[in-house]
Structure formats: structure tokens, C-alpha cells
Write an enzyme that holds these catalytic residues in place. Structure first.
Site, short mmCIF file in Angstrom:
data_model
loop_
_atom_site.label_atom_id
_atom_site.label_comp_id
_atom_site.label_asym_id
_atom_site.label_seq_id
_atom_site.Cartn_x
_atom_site.Cartn_y
_atom_site.Cartn_z
N SER A 59 53.69 50.91 55.14
CA SER A 59 54.45 50.88 56.81
C SER A 59 54.59 52.34 56.18
CB SER A 59 55.63 50.42 56.89
OG SER A 59 54.87 49.32 58.42
N ASP A 76 53.11 55.71 66.36
CA ASP A 76 54.47 54.84 65.72
C ASP A 76 54.13 56.57 64.47
OD1 ASP A 76 56.17 53.30 64.05
OD2 ASP A 76 54.25 51.72 64.39
N HIS A 84 58.68 52.86 63.55
CA HIS A 84 58.95 52.09 63.45
C HIS A 84 60.05 51.66 61.82
CE1 HIS A 84 55.46 49.82 61.33
NE2 HIS A 84 56.30 49.12 60.38
N1 ARG Z 1 52.99 45.16 61.96
C1 ARG Z 1 53.80 45.92 61.98
C2 ARG Z 1 54.20 45.73 60.43
O1 ARG Z 1 54.60 44.80 59.88
C3 ARG Z 1 55.21 46.41 62.17
C4 ARG Z 1 54.71 46.79 63.10
C5 ARG Z 1 56.76 47.13 64.18
N2 ARG Z 1 56.60 47.15 65.50
C6 ARG Z 1 57.25 46.14 66.66
N3 ARG Z 1 56.13 46.37 67.90
N4 ARG Z 1 58.13 45.38 66.03
O2 ARG Z 1 54.27 46.88 59.27
#
Ligand code: ARG
Length: 721
Positions: free
Chosen positions: A656, A226, A89
Site C-alpha cells: 500500500s 487514496d 489509508h
Molecule cells: N484493502 C486495502 C489493503 O489492504 C486497504 C484499504 C483500506 N481502506 C478501507 N476502506 N478499509 O491494502
């Protein structure tokens, strides 16, 4: 602040952990302070590293292998030739930009089979941390000389420029900035080095890299692979350089050793990365504001907009690719806001903060000197927050609703180029939702990901929604045009605007730029865009006085809290500077009677498979590997293929892609998410519920090697078995 309910949970925790006194570890620690604040505890927990192994400005240390990636993420160097690992991502926007419907790397994945096939990622950069230094004394002294509050910002800029210029000297590759910590009570100087020639090496298809999609986002049990890989290129002297065919792979000061030994419950685990923003000193007043205004508006507006976009994406692969990144970013914050509000209520965050404020107020009241110093702190915060409620609500609607209309935003951005020679710094309100900074985009980049029919539907819905939610006196000017010329019919107005505007396509925009300088005043989208940004800026200006009052109150409140808790190890809120969090591999109990395991496996991917649901498709090659149990050296001892795992590290957005390291500092995974039960974590760390979700490095390498056929990349890595 241990109340009855928490005591009950603690008892439960003791059962889960069955390790008695060890408590979960809150804190995003600053690297230069580890020796002083954390080393002893870390050693007790089983970490074998010294503070200097982690952060050393004279010798290479772990911090040299950790990068600030593309502005909002973290990444790490995992080979001698500067192979970079981050989340899927985090690479998403870049991968999307490199893709076309015929060569769709999001959909199908990609692996360079040699250096020539590594794809230049224009616009992407990575930042190394050279060092970070406490400059609180110099800054506060310089600021103390300034009495006029309006001159404070200028004074801060001046002293920052002086300090960084001195630190950098004549090294033309370094950059510096001064960053505020603890609500302007401390300042640090951050010296960095940026590399711009970054190339895309490979990533799995979205059916692995984004498996579970928005349904599983922010949730455990999770089965997402991911990750994506890049490489840093440098000139022949190993220095930063713009893209060139002659550039070569960067030779890193430090790269991470990869461990295939896997993870067990209670194993020590630490994460180094770039957490973006937390609000651990947030007061009850702000909790209420965040819940009732900020999050509420986000949830309401994005729900409307996302439903429209998703329907169009579902119907057309071209639109799906065009809006993939915008949609994912929007949906991610949408779900975060939703979860945060739910968790605020469940975990009684408002009440707990009010209780802390009571303790603080009593502590202040007990001593006249404290009253003189901190007596106004909470009142200032409270009256700023209450005073700005109405303005903030309106400005959030402007930001979320009207600024999400792409046509009017494009008109504001590109209009001046048509009207007259381009000007620098023309204000444009908040940019488009998500993705790359819109204000820097070229028309070609912008229109590549623009679908006019989707935007028409969005514009109609949001202009109507805005009118329902915002008082008539606060509507921007163009609503008068809707009423006067279109009998109040929003659809008719929007149709006319899109039919007439030159900003609906790159061709029309180019033609307008080439022709006579058109009178922009007759372009409905340009006029609406100007109305929106003028109004938005007005609300922003009106909010300024509250912002100042709030900042003053918050600074005092945090200073007071630091004094009240003197002697305890306290960490500052996240502010996109490098931090370390240490903890352990740990399961949790989401609710009574349920315990979630700390690891998921490929078996779970197969259990979730749903060929009819785009978010849960499993590629046939992965199924073949699963059926043959062809896992090579990457399987767990019991023969299963690990996918994701849990630790109790303290992270937030920006982390992330961060490396998860074992007690010896070897790479065991990549952090990519938090869990649903602790969505209020930016405000309160919840030891029993808060977990970091990471991708097991063994799944990453399995996918790269066995699924992607790019096992040759292992040759440049250092693997510990
Ligand atoms: N929830 C994750 C974060 O904010 C990002 C995940 C991105 N994936 C998605 N399906 N939008 O770090």
C-alpha cells in the site's frame, strides 16, 4: 497445471489482451537479483531501465526513493525536498491522531500552506534500504554446528548479530537484521536507515481519500483518491534526528520524476515496495485450515464486533473519529477473509494445491535420494496442521474475541503500573485489534480513542459469543466468577466490572496510580485480563510443538520444490523486504460477458454519489470542479479526469502506497488495493483475474492543486509532460 477450465480462460485472455503470447507477470522479485532473473524479460516488455537504475549500492538508484512507511506500508519521495507520497489509508492513523472533533482532518482534509504548517507526526518513522546481502552460507554454516533444536534460535540470533555488527561498523545511523527466505532455506541481511522526524503535509477529506469506504474496499471499479503526503526532516548534516524545530527538509539521494502522460492498456508498469506476507507455497492442508479456522473465526467474530462499533460511530461524530482507524483496520481484514474464502472455493484453490502436491510426491518417489531428503516433508506439514486444529481454533477465538475487549486489554497493559513499579516485557497476549502497537501506547493516547459505552456492548457480546463457541473446559477462569457470583448472567458481570474497574478512564487510572498501590486482585477487569493472557499464552505454548513440526516440513517442501523447478526463475514469499513486480496496464473480465475497463474517471465518482450514505458523499468543491471541467494539466486526452487504474502487478498488503512506475521509471500512480475476484492472491497468483488497483498520479496532483489549493508544492517536484 493447465487444466481445462484454465485453458478456457486463457483463450478469453487472448481476446482481451489481443497481444498474443505476452503472459501476465507473477512474482515479487528481490532487487539484487533483477539483473540475473528479470532484466531480459523486462526489456522485452518495454522497460527502458537497467538493473542498476533500480538497485545500486554504490550510486543512487530508484530503491533510494522508496520507503518502508510506518511499519506496514510503502511510500515514495516525490520532490527534491523529500515530500513523501503514500496512501490515505497508510496515513490514516496519524491523521486521526492529529485530529480533534473541532479540527477533524480525516473529515475535512488538510493542507499545510507553508513549512511551518507541516504537523509533526509523533511516533511515525520511515525506513530507507541501504542494502541487502545474501548471507545464506554464513548462517547455514553457523546453524549446522548446532544439533539441539532448542538452541537453534539462539544460534541464529548470535550469527545475525555478528554479521550485522560487522556490516554496520561504526555507522551509528544504520541498523541491520537477518531475514529468512524460502522457509529458512536462504537468509539475507538487510541494512537500513530510519528517519523519525516526519511531518504531515496534507491529505484530501475522507470523502475523497476513502471514497467508497468499506463498500468499495477490495473492489473494482473503484473511485478512491487514496493518498496523503508527508515530509522527512533531518538534522543539518542530513542525518536522522528526533523532532526539533531546527531540523530541515531531508535532501534525498533520489526522488521520483512524475509523469503526466498517463496510462494506456498494455503500457509497462512496475511497482517497488514492501509486500508483507504471502504464502505461495501453502499446501492444501493449510488452505483448508486458513479457510475453516482462521478466516471463519475472523469473519464470525468481527461481524459481531464491527456492527456494534459502527452503530455507535454512526450515532456520534466523536465516536466516529475515535474508532475510525480501529474500525477501518478491522473491517479491512474482515472483508479480506470473507473474500478469500469465497475465492478459495471459486478458483478451486484447495484442489489445485492438492494436485501440485501429487506431482511433487511423484517426483520425490521417482528417486531414492529424493525420498531420503524430502520424503517426510508433506507428512510433517499435514500432521502438524491436523494436529493443531482444535488448539488453533481456540486460540483464534481468544485472539479475535476476548482480546478485542478494550477494558481487559488495558488492564493487562496498565495494571502493572498500578500494582507496582512498571516492569519491562510483561506479557499481555495479543494487543488490541488494529492500529498502532498497543503495547507501546501511553494512557493518554489510549484513552483519547476509547469510548466506554461502546466497549461495554462489545464486551457483553463477545464474552457470550466466546462461551457459545469454545468448549467449557477451555474457558478462562473468570467464567467461573460469572457463574458463581452472577448466576451466569454475562450482562450483570460486565456491568459490575465496568462500574468497579479503575481502567475505564485515564482519570481513574491516574488516581489509582497516585494512591496506595491498590490490590489489583479485586479489580474485575484486571483479573479477567490476566486470565485471558494466561490462557492465551498456554495455548500458544501448546501450539509450539506443531509450529516446529510444521516449520521442518515446510522447509523441506520448499527446498524440494526449488530442486524440482531448478532452472526456472523463482521468487521467495513476501516477508516485508523490498521487492519489485513488473507487468502492464491491463483490464480484465470478472465474469462471462463482462469486461472491466482499466481506468475509472471522475464521472464515476459522480455516478456513485449518494448524499445519504456517508461512504459516498462528494464534497461540493469537487462537484464544482467537475461541472466546470476545471482539470488544468491533469485531464486525459479526451478531457475526462482519471481517478484509478489497473495493472497486473503482483502485490499484497504492505505494498500500500507503493510507487507505480512507467517504462522509464517515472511515477504514474500509487498502488492501494487488490480486486475481489483474486482475493486468494496471497496463496495463488491468478494471471487472468489478479489486478493491482492504483491511484492515477494526475488525480493526486489535481486534488492537491485544484481542490486543496496546495499547488505551490509542485514547485519542488520534477514533472514530465
Ligand atoms: N484493502 C486495502 C489493503 O489492504 C486497504 C484499504 C483500506 N481502506 C478501507 N476502506 N478499509 O491494502
Amino acid at each position: 497445471m493447465l487444466n481445462i477450465r484454465k485453458a478456457g480462460l486463457l483463450f478469453l485472455a487472448a481476446i482481451i489482451l489481443s497481444v498474443g503470447t505476452i503472459r501476465a507477470d507473477e512474482g515479487m522479485w528481490m532487487l539484487p537479483l533483477i539483473q540475473k532473473l528479470n532484466s531480459k524479460k523486462m526489456t522485452e516488455m518495454g522497460f527502458k531501465l537497467s538493473a542498476k537504475d533500480i538497485y545500486d549500492i554504490n550510486n543512487s538508484s530508484l530503491k533510494d526513493a522508496v520507503l518502508h512507511f510506518g511499519g506496514g506500508c510503502t511510500a515514495e519521495i516525490i520532490s527534491k525536498d523529500a515530500l513523501v507520497l503514500t496512501n490515505h489509508h497508510c496515513g490514516f492513523g496519524t491523521i486521526q491522531k492529529l485530529s480533534t472533533v473541532d479540527h477533524d482532518y480525516l473529515q475535512n482534509g488538510y493542507w499545510a500552506m507553508n513549512r511551518d504548517q507541516e504537523l509533526p507526526a509523533k511516533g511515525l518513522s520511515v525506513i530507507f534500504l541501504d542494502r541487502i546481502e545474501d548471507v545464506t552460507k554464513a548462517v547455514t554454516e553457523a546453524m549446522a554446528a548446532v544439533t539441539d533444536p532448542k538452541a537453534k534460535d539462539e544460534a541464529l540470533t548470535k550469527i545475525s548479530d555478528q554479521l550485522t555488527a560487522k556490516a554496520i561498523g561504526d555507522n551509528k545511523f544504520l541498523r541491520g537484521r537477518v531475514v529468512s527466505f524460502f522457509g529458512d532455506n536462504q537468509y539475507y541481511m538487510v541494512i537500513t536507515k530510519t528517519y523519525n522526524d516526519i511531518r504531515f503535509v496534507g491529505a484530501p477529506p475522507a470523502s475523497i481519500g476513502k471514497f467508497g469506504g468499506e463498500a468499495d474496499n477490495w473492489m473494482w471499479p473503484r473511485h478512491t483518491g487514496d493518498f496523503s503526503m508527508f515530509r522527512i526532516y533531518a538534522d543539518k548534516d542530513n542525518n536522522p534526528a528526533e523532532y526539533s524545530k531546527d531540523n530541515v527538509a531531508y535532501k534525498p539521494k533520489k526522488f521520483l520524476t512524475i509523469s503526466l502522460k498517463g496510462v494506456n492498456q498494455n503500457d509497462p508498469a512496475m511497482i517497488i515496495g514492501y509486500p508483507g506476507r504471502t504464502n505461495r507455497f501453502m499446501t492444501s492442508y493449510e488452505v483448508k485450515e486458513t479457510s475453516e479456522i482462521t478466516n471463519a473465526v475472523t469473519v464470525l467474530v468481527r461481524n459481531v464486533r464491527q456492527n456494534i462499533i459502527w452503530a455507535d460511530m454512526d450515532a456520534d461524530p466523536k465516536v466516529r473519529l475515535q474508532y475510525a482507524s480501529k474500525y477501518a483496520n478491522s473491517a479491512n481484514s474482515y472483508k479480506k477473509s470473507l473474500g478469500m474464502n469465497e475465492t478459495f472455493a471459486k478458483l478451486k484453490v484447495y484442489e489445485r494445491r492438492a494436485a501440485e502436491e501429487k506431482i511433487f510426491s511423484e517426483w520425490v518417489a521417482a528417486d531414492p535420494a529424493r525420498v531420503a531428503k524430502y520424503g517426510k516433508a508433506l507428512d510433517d506439514v499435514k500432521s502438524a496442521i491436523e494436529g493443531r486444529a482444535k488448539l488453533l481454533q481456540i486460540s483464534r477465538y481468544y485472539m479475535e474475541a476476548l482480546s478485542s475487549i478494550e477494558l481487559t486489554t488495558a488492564a493487562t497493559r496498565f495494571g502493572p503500573q498500578v500494582e507496582r513499579a512498571p516492569r519491562e516485557g510483561r506479557g499481555g497476549g495479543p494487543g488490541g485489534a488494529g492500529g498502532r502497537p498497543f503495547m507501546m501506547m501511553s494512557p493518554a493516547d489510549y484513552y483519547k480513542d476509547y469510548n466506554v459505552t461502546t466497549d461495554i456492548k462489545v464486551a457483553k457480546a463477545l464474552i457470550k459469543l466466546f462461551r457459545e463457541k469454545v468448549p467449557a473446559s477451555d474457558l478462562p477462569e473468570f467464567y467461573k466468577t460469572i457463574d458463581a457470583n452472577y448466576q451466569g448472567n454475562v450482562d450483570a458481570y460486565v456491568d459490575a466490572m465496568f462500574a468497579q474497574s479503575v481502567f475505564t478512564s485515564e482519570e481513574k487510572l491516574k488516581a489509582a496510580q497516585a494512591g496506595d498501590k491498590k490490590a489489583m486482585e479485586s479489580d474485575l477487569a484486571y483479573v479477567a485480563g490476566r486470565n485471558i493472557s494466561t490462557a492465551f499464552m498456554k495455548y500458544n505454548r501448546d501450539l509450539e510443538q506443531y509450529r516446529t513440526q510444521y516449520a521442518n516440513g515446510q522447509k523441506l517442501y520448499i527446498a524440494g520444490m526449488l530442486e524440482m523447478k531448478a532452472g526456472q526463475a523463482i521468487y521467495p514469499d513476501a516477508n516485508s523486504t523490498m521487492r519489485l513486480t513488473y507487468g502492464r496496464v491491463l483490464n480484465y473480465s470478472p465474469k462471462d460477458g463482462v469486461i472491466y475497463d482499466f481506468v475509472t474517471t471522475l464521472d464515476g465518482v459522480m455516478q456513485k454519489e449518494d448524499p445519504k450514505n456517508y461512504e459516498f458523499e462528494v464534497p461540493s468543491k469537487l462537484k464544482e470542479l467537475y461541472n466546470a471541467k476545471d482539470y488544468g494539466q491533469y485531464a486525459m486526452k479526451d478531457g475526462r479526469m482519471p481517478v484509478d487504474f489497473l495493472t497486473n502487478n503482483d502485490i499484497t498488503g504492505g505494498n500500500s502506497g507503493s510507487p507505480v512506475l512507467n517504462g522509464k521509471g517515472e511515477l504514474i500512480g500509487t498502488a492501494f488495493d487488490g480486486n475481489w475476484e483474486s482475493m486468494s492472491s496471497d496463496i495463488i497468483f491468478e494471471p487472468l483475474l489478479q489486478r493491482t488497483i492504483s491511484l492515477d498520479i494526475r488525480y493526486t496532483l489535481f486534488i492537491m492543486d485544484k481542490f486543496g489549493g496546495a499547488g505551490y508544492l509542485l514547485n519542488e517536484m520534477k514533472i514530465s509532460k
